[in-house]
Design a protein around this motif. Sequence first.
Motif, short mmCIF file in Angstrom:
data_model
loop_
_atom_site.label_atom_id
_atom_site.label_comp_id
_atom_site.label_asym_id
_atom_site.label_seq_id
_atom_site.Cartn_x
_atom_site.Cartn_y
_atom_site.Cartn_z
N GLN A 251 0.83 -1.20 0.00
CA GLN A 251 0.00 0.00 0.00
C GLN A 251 0.87 1.25 0.00
O GLN A 251 0.59 2.22 -0.69
CB GLN A 251 -0.93 0.01 1.21
N MET A 252 1.94 1.22 0.77
CA MET A 252 2.85 2.36 0.83
C MET A 252 3.49 2.61 -0.53
O MET A 252 3.58 3.75 -1.00
CB MET A 252 3.92 2.12 1.89
N ALA A 253 3.94 1.55 -1.20
CA ALA A 253 4.54 1.69 -2.53
C ALA A 253 3.52 2.23 -3.53
O ALA A 253 3.85 3.09 -4.36
CB ALA A 253 5.09 0.35 -3.01
N ALA A 254 2.29 1.76 -3.44
CA ALA A 254 1.23 2.26 -4.33
C ALA A 254 0.95 3.74 -4.06
O ALA A 254 0.79 4.52 -5.00
CB ALA A 254 -0.03 1.43 -4.15
N ASN A 255 0.91 4.12 -2.79
CA ASN A 255 0.67 5.53 -2.44
C ASN A 255 1.82 6.42 -2.89
O ASN A 255 1.60 7.59 -3.20
CB ASN A 255 0.47 5.69 -0.94
N ALA A 256 3.04 5.90 -2.90
CA ALA A 256 4.20 6.69 -3.31
C ALA A 256 4.16 6.97 -4.81
O ALA A 256 4.68 7.99 -5.26
CB ALA A 256 5.49 5.98 -2.93
N GLY A 257 3.57 6.07 -5.60
CA GLY A 257 3.42 6.30 -7.03
C GLY A 257 4.46 5.58 -7.86
O GLY A 257 5.14 4.65 -7.40
N ASP A 258 4.59 6.03 -9.11
CA ASP A 258 5.52 5.39 -10.04
C ASP A 258 6.95 5.50 -9.55
O ASP A 258 7.35 6.51 -8.98
CB ASP A 258 5.40 6.05 -11.42
N GLY A 259 7.70 4.44 -9.81
CA GLY A 259 9.11 4.44 -9.46
C GLY A 259 9.42 3.88 -8.08
O GLY A 259 10.57 3.92 -7.65
N PHE A 260 8.42 3.36 -7.39
CA PHE A 260 8.64 2.77 -6.07
C PHE A 260 8.11 1.34 -6.09
O PHE A 260 7.09 1.05 -6.72
CB PHE A 260 7.90 3.56 -4.99
N ARG B 196 14.82 11.31 -7.01
CA ARG B 196 14.76 12.77 -6.90
C ARG B 196 13.49 13.20 -6.16
O ARG B 196 13.52 14.09 -5.31
CB ARG B 196 14.82 13.42 -8.28
N ARG B 197 12.36 12.57 -6.50
CA ARG B 197 11.10 12.89 -5.81
C ARG B 197 11.20 12.60 -4.32
O ARG B 197 10.73 13.38 -3.49
CB ARG B 197 9.93 12.09 -6.39
N GLN B 198 11.83 11.48 -3.97
CA GLN B 198 12.00 11.14 -2.56
C GLN B 198 12.88 12.16 -1.86
O GLN B 198 12.57 12.62 -0.77
CB GLN B 198 12.58 9.73 -2.41
N ALA B 199 13.98 12.53 -2.49
CA ALA B 199 14.91 13.49 -1.88
C ALA B 199 14.27 14.87 -1.72
O ALA B 199 14.45 15.55 -0.71
CB ALA B 199 16.18 13.61 -2.72
N ARG C 235 5.43 10.54 3.35
CA ARG C 235 4.03 10.92 3.15
C ARG C 235 3.17 9.68 2.87
O ARG C 235 2.04 9.58 3.34
CB ARG C 235 3.91 11.91 2.01
N ALA C 236 3.72 8.74 2.10
CA ALA C 236 2.99 7.50 1.80
C ALA C 236 2.77 6.68 3.07
O ALA C 236 1.71 6.09 3.25
CB ALA C 236 3.75 6.68 0.75
N LEU C 237 3.74 6.66 3.95
CA LEU C 237 3.60 5.94 5.21
C LEU C 237 2.50 6.58 6.06
O LEU C 237 1.69 5.88 6.65
CB LEU C 237 4.92 5.94 5.99
N GLY C 238 2.45 7.89 6.08
CA GLY C 238 1.40 8.58 6.83
C GLY C 238 0.02 8.24 6.32
O GLY C 238 -0.93 8.16 7.10
#
Length: 82
Positions: A32-41, A65-68, A75-78
């Motif tokens: 779920q966290m990976a899905a919430n983070a979006g593409d590239g995770f 870059r988006r993570q950094a 935010r996805a964990l939240g």
Amino acid sequence: MNPNDVKLNLGTINQLMTSAQAQAIVDSVGRQMAANAGDGFEYVARPHRWMARGYVQTISARARRRQARDAVLERALGAVRK
């Protein structure tokens, strides 16, 4: 023995922490966290000898870059927390 003393059964705790049910919960939250983070995770399950575990990692330079810049994983964990 003091009535407030607690004796832990470490073998049973270890069985619980490494059980298929515990890994399923970790996997569910990780996906779920990976899905919430979006593409590239992506989520990677990494069961350990003492506990169920897994992690979400970046798989592209854009995601890194988006993570950094935006702390996407935090935010996805939240969004997954209940």
